[in-house]
Design a protein around this motif. Structure first.
Motif, PDB file in Angstrom:
ATOM      1  N   SER A   2      72.245  39.708  34.734  1.00 52.70           N
ATOM      2  CA  SER A   2      71.032  39.356  35.477  1.00 52.70           C
ATOM      3  C   SER A   2      70.960  40.145  36.792  1.00 52.70           C
ATOM      4  O   SER A   2      71.988  40.528  37.349  1.00 52.70           O
ATOM      5  CB  SER A   2      71.060  37.855  35.753  1.00 52.70           C
ATOM      6  OG  SER A   2      70.229  37.542  36.818  1.00 52.70           O
ATOM      7  N   ALA A   3      69.746  40.359  37.301  1.00 53.62           N
ATOM      8  CA  ALA A   3      69.570  41.122  38.542  1.00 53.62           C
ATOM      9  C   ALA A   3      69.908  40.283  39.774  1.00 53.62           C
ATOM     10  O   ALA A   3      69.920  40.788  40.885  1.00 53.62           O
ATOM     11  CB  ALA A   3      68.132  41.617  38.635  1.00 53.62           C
ATOM     12  N   HIS A   4      70.173  38.996  39.548  1.00 57.09           N
ATOM     13  CA  HIS A   4      70.470  38.151  40.705  1.00 57.09           C
ATOM     14  C   HIS A   4      71.607  37.166  40.414  1.00 57.09           C
ATOM     15  O   HIS A   4      71.907  36.869  39.265  1.00 57.09           O
ATOM     16  CB  HIS A   4      69.217  37.390  41.145  1.00 57.09           C
ATOM     17  CG  HIS A   4      68.513  36.725  40.017  1.00 57.09           C
ATOM     18  ND1 HIS A   4      67.367  37.222  39.459  1.00 57.09           N
ATOM     19  CD2 HIS A   4      68.827  35.617  39.324  1.00 57.09           C
ATOM     20  CE1 HIS A   4      66.985  36.443  38.472  1.00 57.09           C
ATOM     21  NE2 HIS A   4      67.861  35.459  38.363  1.00 57.09           N
ATOM     22  N   PHE A   5      72.213  36.699  41.487  1.00 55.88           N
ATOM     23  CA  PHE A   5      73.201  35.626  41.399  1.00 55.88           C
ATOM     24  C   PHE A   5      72.479  34.287  41.568  1.00 55.88           C
ATOM     25  O   PHE A   5      71.499  34.204  42.318  1.00 55.88           O
ATOM     26  CB  PHE A   5      74.217  35.725  42.546  1.00 55.88           C
ATOM     27  CG  PHE A   5      75.020  36.986  42.563  1.00 55.88           C
ATOM     28  CD1 PHE A   5      76.069  37.181  41.673  1.00 55.88           C
ATOM     29  CD2 PHE A   5      74.754  37.984  43.497  1.00 55.88           C
ATOM     30  CE1 PHE A   5      76.829  38.334  41.705  1.00 55.88           C
ATOM     31  CE2 PHE A   5      75.510  39.145  43.542  1.00 55.88           C
ATOM     32  CZ  PHE A   5      76.553  39.322  42.643  1.00 55.88           C
ATOM     33  N   ASN A   6      72.986  33.247  40.911  1.00 54.10           N
ATOM     34  CA  ASN A   6      72.521  31.886  41.169  1.00 54.10           C
ATOM     35  C   ASN A   6      73.469  31.270  42.183  1.00 54.10           C
ATOM     36  O   ASN A   6      74.668  31.176  41.915  1.00 54.10           O
ATOM     37  CB  ASN A   6      72.544  31.050  39.888  1.00 54.10           C
ATOM     38  CG  ASN A   6      71.498  31.519  38.912  1.00 54.10           C
ATOM     39  OD1 ASN A   6      70.340  31.677  39.265  1.00 54.10           O
ATOM     40  ND2 ASN A   6      71.905  31.769  37.683  1.00 54.10           N
ATOM     41  N   GLU A   7      72.960  30.877  43.346  1.00 58.44           N
ATOM     42  CA  GLU A   7      73.821  30.297  44.380  1.00 58.44           C
ATOM     43  C   GLU A   7      73.337  28.908  44.777  1.00 58.44           C
ATOM     44  O   GLU A   7      72.150  28.595  44.630  1.00 58.44           O
ATOM     45  CB  GLU A   7      73.862  31.202  45.617  1.00 58.44           C
ATOM     46  CG  GLU A   7      74.354  32.621  45.344  1.00 58.44           C
ATOM     47  CD  GLU A   7      75.819  32.707  44.913  1.00 58.44           C
ATOM     48  OE1 GLU A   7      76.533  31.679  44.936  1.00 58.44           O
ATOM     49  OE2 GLU A   7      76.246  33.812  44.537  1.00 58.44           O
ATOM     50  N   LEU A   8      74.271  28.101  45.290  1.00 58.32           N
ATOM     51  CA  LEU A   8      73.928  26.724  45.656  1.00 58.32           C
ATOM     52  C   LEU A   8      73.613  26.613  47.141  1.00 58.32           C
ATOM     53  O   LEU A   8      74.377  27.111  47.978  1.00 58.32           O
ATOM     54  CB  LEU A   8      75.129  25.796  45.374  1.00 58.32           C
ATOM     55  CG  LEU A   8      75.370  25.384  43.927  1.00 58.32           C
ATOM     56  CD1 LEU A   8      76.538  24.419  43.867  1.00 58.32           C
ATOM     57  CD2 LEU A   8      74.106  24.737  43.332  1.00 58.32           C
ATOM     58  N   PRO A  48      61.702  34.638  37.883  1.00 57.29           N
ATOM     59  CA  PRO A  48      62.145  34.716  39.280  1.00 57.29           C
ATOM     60  C   PRO A  48      60.996  35.110  40.212  1.00 57.29           C
ATOM     61  O   PRO A  48      60.232  36.021  39.897  1.00 57.29           O
ATOM     62  CB  PRO A  48      63.224  35.806  39.251  1.00 57.29           C
ATOM     63  CG  PRO A  48      62.971  36.597  38.018  1.00 57.29           C
ATOM     64  CD  PRO A  48      62.215  35.731  37.049  1.00 57.29           C
ATOM     65  N   LEU A  49      60.884  34.378  41.330  1.00 61.39           N
ATOM     66  CA  LEU A  49      59.909  34.735  42.380  1.00 61.39           C
ATOM     67  C   LEU A  49      60.738  35.142  43.597  1.00 61.39           C
ATOM     68  O   LEU A  49      61.438  34.312  44.180  1.00 61.39           O
ATOM     69  CB  LEU A  49      59.031  33.525  42.701  1.00 61.39           C
ATOM     70  CG  LEU A  49      58.025  33.714  43.841  1.00 61.39           C
ATOM     71  CD1 LEU A  49      57.013  34.797  43.497  1.00 61.39           C
ATOM     72  CD2 LEU A  49      57.316  32.395  44.136  1.00 61.39           C
ATOM     73  N   LEU A  50      60.684  36.415  43.959  1.00 60.68           N
ATOM     74  CA  LEU A  50      61.625  36.960  44.948  1.00 60.68           C
ATOM     75  C   LEU A  50      60.899  37.665  46.089  1.00 60.68           C
ATOM     76  O   LEU A  50      59.841  38.268  45.893  1.00 60.68           O
ATOM     77  CB  LEU A  50      62.564  37.967  44.273  1.00 60.68           C
ATOM     78  CG  LEU A  50      63.390  37.439  43.098  1.00 60.68           C
ATOM     79  CD1 LEU A  50      63.932  38.585  42.267  1.00 60.68           C
ATOM     80  CD2 LEU A  50      64.536  36.568  43.591  1.00 60.68           C
ATOM     81  N   ARG A  51      61.484  37.586  47.290  1.00 54.35           N
ATOM     82  CA  ARG A  51      60.985  38.329  48.446  1.00 54.35           C
ATOM     83  C   ARG A  51      62.192  38.920  49.187  1.00 54.35           C
ATOM     84  O   ARG A  51      63.303  38.431  49.049  1.00 54.35           O
ATOM     85  CB  ARG A  51      60.234  37.403  49.423  1.00 54.35           C
ATOM     86  CG  ARG A  51      58.933  36.845  48.884  1.00 54.35           C
ATOM     87  CD  ARG A  51      57.842  37.910  48.830  1.00 54.35           C
ATOM     88  NE  ARG A  51      56.578  37.363  48.366  1.00 54.35           N
ATOM     89  CZ  ARG A  51      56.208  37.292  47.086  1.00 54.35           C
ATOM     90  NH1 ARG A  51      57.014  37.712  46.130  1.00 54.35           N
ATOM     91  NH2 ARG A  51      55.027  36.794  46.765  1.00 54.35           N
ATOM     92  N   ALA A  52      61.923  39.931  50.016  1.00 54.01           N
ATOM     93  CA  ALA A  52      63.004  40.560  50.779  1.00 54.01           C
ATOM     94  C   ALA A  52      63.389  39.691  51.986  1.00 54.01           C
ATOM     95  O   ALA A  52      62.502  39.249  52.724  1.00 54.01           O
ATOM     96  CB  ALA A  52      62.553  41.934  51.254  1.00 54.01           C
ATOM     97  N   TYR A  53      64.688  39.468  52.144  1.00 53.36           N
ATOM     98  CA  TYR A  53      65.199  38.710  53.294  1.00 53.36           C
ATOM     99  C   TYR A  53      66.454  39.391  53.826  1.00 53.36           C
ATOM    100  O   TYR A  53      67.356  39.727  53.046  1.00 53.36           O
ATOM    101  CB  TYR A  53      65.596  37.282  52.882  1.00 53.36           C
ATOM    102  CG  TYR A  53      64.454  36.306  52.859  1.00 53.36           C
ATOM    103  CD1 TYR A  53      63.601  36.228  51.767  1.00 53.36           C
ATOM    104  CD2 TYR A  53      64.235  35.455  53.944  1.00 53.36           C
ATOM    105  CE1 TYR A  53      62.550  35.322  51.751  1.00 53.36           C
ATOM    106  CE2 TYR A  53      63.191  34.553  53.931  1.00 53.36           C
ATOM    107  CZ  TYR A  53      62.346  34.495  52.839  1.00 53.36           C
ATOM    108  OH  TYR A  53      61.316  33.604  52.830  1.00 53.36           O
ATOM    109  N   ILE A  91      69.833  35.178  44.463  1.00 55.57           N
ATOM    110  CA  ILE A  91      70.206  36.207  45.444  1.00 55.57           C
ATOM    111  C   ILE A  91      70.326  37.544  44.704  1.00 55.57           C
ATOM    112  O   ILE A  91      71.180  37.693  43.822  1.00 55.57           O
ATOM    113  CB  ILE A  91      71.567  35.874  46.108  1.00 55.57           C
ATOM    114  CG1 ILE A  91      71.579  34.463  46.714  1.00 55.57           C
ATOM    115  CG2 ILE A  91      71.941  36.936  47.144  1.00 55.57           C
ATOM    116  CD1 ILE A  91      70.673  34.241  47.886  1.00 55.57           C
ATOM    117  N   GLY A  92      69.473  38.495  45.073  1.00 56.15           N
ATOM    118  CA  GLY A  92      69.482  39.811  44.410  1.00 56.15           C
ATOM    119  C   GLY A  92      70.806  40.524  44.597  1.00 56.15           C
ATOM    120  O   GLY A  92      71.415  40.452  45.659  1.00 56.15           O
TER     121      GLY A  92
END
Ligand code: A2P
Length: 257
Positions: A2-8, A48-53, A91-92
């Motif tokens: 996956s392009a992102h991690f799943n974090e808590l 996934p709905l993603l924005r730059a942070y 998290i990308g």
């Protein structure tokens, strides 16, 4: 993969009605340089709905931290503002960004200039010893409309100078100058006015800003960046990058429209 991690989500702090920050777990495989940003977000209807942070955390910190505005009808922040501990955030995997001290020629004073959530990458950088080494002084200027928006002011003023490992360097080199434009405060005025007039270096007892000796990192609203871009161009400042060290670097604050 996956392009992102799943974090808590571990904690959430609401600074104002329009500003919040949160911490979450960090996958050991997620490596970044202090000052970088990545795409973060939520799963929405299976997508996934993603924005730059920008990361508020320094590269060495165990957890990740992010600072965000709340836009009532913003696709992501209208939802992200309601997260609570235990929720999952995305998290990308690919951190990027230009606000790296390694892109700057070592110099005398390093000015870190931020408006609003543009503070985030500088929070990361001021917790990284490598940000201080090439410079005599690091001056962090945070401009906001209101005093309540001066996120992390207590941490920067009271906690960081007492930090076990960073404290000595912070006390020796870091100058924090919060400034507010729309209500009474000990420091007033827009960053542009304070810097272009020379009033700020003067107030801080520093030499007038000089591209041959001083460096600038900038993160904030497009209007602020536009004004500084014109200033740098007129003064023939050299923009830094990973391939060409320079006298300044710029990143826009990732405000959701
Ligand atoms: P002002 O109150 O005079 O507009 P915002 O919340 O709109 O992103 O603004 C954050 C801070 O950045 C405010 O203090 C605002 O001042 C300031 N600001 C806005 N535009 C500029 C600009 N072009 N140059 C410098 N500061 C700016």
């Amino acid at each position: 993969m996956s392009a992102h991690f799943n974090e808590l989500v571990l904690s959430v702090h609401h600074w104002t009605d329009t500003l919040f920050s949160f911490t979450c777990t960090r996958d050991p495989a997620f490596r970044f340089k202090s000052g970088q940003f990545t795409m973060i977000g939520l799963m929405l209807e299976g997508r996934p709905l993603l924005r730059a942070y920008s990361m508020v955390s320094a590269h060495w910190e165990e957890h990740l931290e992010f600072l965000s505005i709340k836009v009532p009808d913003g696709p992501l922040t209208s939802r992200l503002q309601h997260i609570t501990p235990g929720d999952t955030v995305l998290i990308g995997r690919k951190p990027v960004g230009t606000l790296l001290t390694e892109s700057l020629i070592p110099g005398r004073n390093l000015y870190m200039l931020a408006t609003g959530t543009g503070l985030a990458p500088f929070m990361s950088l001021i917790k990284d010893p490598e940000s201080y080494e090439p410079f005599e002084r690091v001056i962090l200027v945070h401009g906001c409309r209101n005093v309540a928006e001066l996120a992390y002011d207590h941490f920067i003023q009271d906690e960081l100078p007492r930090h076990e490992l960073l404290g000595d360097m912070v006390r020796e080199k870091l100058i924090y100058h919060p400034t507010v434009t729309r209500e009474p405060f000990r420091n007033r005025g827009r960053i542009t006015d304070l810097m272009f007039s020379g009033a700020l270096p003067k107030q801080l007892d520093l030499a007038p800003i000089d591209r041959m000796r001083d460096r600038v990192m900038l993160c904030g609203s497009p209007a602020l960046l536009g004004d500084f871009a014109a200033y740098f161009k007129a003064g023939q400042w050299a923009e830094g990058s990973s391939s060409n060290l320079g006298q300044y670097v710029i990143e826009k604050a990732f405000v959701e429209k």
